[in-house]
Design an enzyme around this catalytic site. Structure first.
Site, PDB file in Angstrom:
ATOM      1  N   LEU A 136     -22.656  40.293  -7.083  1.00  0.00           N
ATOM      2  CA  LEU A 136     -22.016  40.257  -8.435  1.00  0.00           C
ATOM      3  C   LEU A 136     -20.621  40.164  -8.484  1.00  0.00           C
ATOM      4  O   LEU A 136     -20.035  40.230  -7.231  1.00  0.00           O
ATOM      5  CB  LEU A 136     -22.127  41.474  -8.930  1.00  0.00           C
ATOM      6  CG  LEU A 136     -23.931  41.759  -9.410  1.00  0.00           C
ATOM      7  CD1 LEU A 136     -23.824  43.295 -10.196  1.00  0.00           C
ATOM      8  CD2 LEU A 136     -24.178  40.950 -10.401  1.00  0.00           C
ATOM      9  N   ASP A 137     -20.028  39.272  -9.004  1.00  0.00           N
ATOM     10  CA  ASP A 137     -18.541  39.151  -9.136  1.00  0.00           C
ATOM     11  C   ASP A 137     -17.709  40.400  -8.925  1.00  0.00           C
ATOM     12  O   ASP A 137     -18.343  41.364  -9.940  1.00  0.00           O
ATOM     13  CB  ASP A 137     -17.941  38.211 -10.256  1.00  0.00           C
ATOM     14  CG  ASP A 137     -18.493  36.815 -10.361  1.00  0.00           C
ATOM     15  OD1 ASP A 137     -18.804  36.335  -9.194  1.00  0.00           O
ATOM     16  OD2 ASP A 137     -18.573  36.132 -11.209  1.00  0.00           O
TER      17      ASP A 137
END
Length: 315
Positions: A136-137
């Protein structure tokens, strides 16, 4: 020591900034002191010359950085908290908070989820990326699966490849989305800004499905499902169709406060400093037991407050 080369074009809006300050914004995740060290070591070139950290930029220059790479065996185990949704002998489902980087990289040598996994699960050092199979960012919150054994890692990876591992996100967009649809546009890294991805017919296939969860006066809460898992996929695709994510510092527009919005919404919009994206649900077949499992995590406090303010603005 090996190095990875990163190239940037200094944006015009950075005119007058010191080289170290400009690079700390471009090379996200690296501390300014680390960048100053690179400059002193001659690892930074500004228009093919070695700058001093106090030199100013004017916009349009080329910046090249040789970033020292950290090998897997050098990753440090660090006593950082892990929010575990589910755990057994073979795998974990963890909730990653916004602000936590998943994996050490050019801009983030430590203090990542991987460093935490090495501390709490020392045996994970034997696995590729300590068992992390997807990311995930940094500023996206939500659920992730992590393997604890090689068999589980291979099983989860194969489900990612054949799209049987399902991930659902909640995304708050600028603008009113009329109905759900699918974005099927290939994505590749931007040639001029290495921080960004973009639609590119020569890029990798990327498919995003979305439907409306709640529609507000100025924003829309979407439920988004990924068929593929490209870097920044949801952010790029939503921006492409004209509905950038609220708070997105890279693909979004400048902060726009509707002139007639509720004071609470104005306050929350000004306070919200990340992309409004949360991985709310994950579903898969357990790679060892074969059991179907799914897990959900509600919106974190900051994003829930923003959605509540959007709802208040409706009345």
């Amino acid at each position: 020591m090996s190095f990875s080369k990163h190239s940037y074009i200094v944006p015009e809006h950075m005119v007058g900034k010191r080289v170290d300050k400009a690079l700390s914004e471009l090379c996200e995740g690296h501390s300014r002191s680390t960048i100053q060290g690179w400059i002193k070591k001659g690892l930074v070139m500004l228009d093919d010359e070695s700058p001093k950290q106090k030199d100013k930029v004017f916009g349009g220059e080329s910046l090249e950085v040789n970033v020292p790479e950290i090998r897997q065996g050098e990753w440090e185990a660090q006593d950082l908290p892990i929010d575990i949704e589910y755990e057994d002998d073979d795998m974990l489902v963890v909730h990653k908070p916004a602000g936590l980087v998943v994996h050490p990289g050019a801009g983030n040598p430590d203090l990542t989820l991987l460093n935490a996994l090495l501390f709490h699960f020392p045996e994970s050092r034997q696995l590729a990326r300590a068992g992390i199979v997807h990311r995930l960012d940094k500023d996206t919150s939500g659920l992730m699966v992590v393997a604890k054994t090689e068999t589980a890692r291979l099983g989860l990876t194969s489900q990612l490849v054949d799209h049987s591992l399902h991930r659902e996100y909640l995304a708050l967009t600028n603008g009113r989305v009329i109905s759900g649809s699918t974005v099927d546009e290939p994505i590749a890294r931007d040639k001029h800004d290495r921080r960004k991805m973009g639609i590119n017919m020569m890029g990798k296939e990327a498919v995003t499905h979305y439907r409306v969860d709640s529609r507000f006066r100025h924003q829309t809460l979407l439920r988004v499902q990924l068929e593929t898992g490209r870097t920044h996929q949801i952010r790029v695709h939503m921006n492409h169709i004209g509905f950038s994510l609220v708070g997105d510092p890279v693909y979004g527009r400048r902060l726009a406060i509707p002139s007639d919005c509720h004071p609470e919404l104005e306050m929350q919009l000004r306070r919200f400093k990340r992309q409004a994206l949360h991985a709310t649900r994950i579903e898969y077949i357990h790679p060892i037991s074969g059991e179907h499992q799914s897990w959900e995590r509600a919106l974190p406090e900051d994003m829930q407050a923003l959605v509540d303010a959007c709802e208040l603005d409706n009345h």
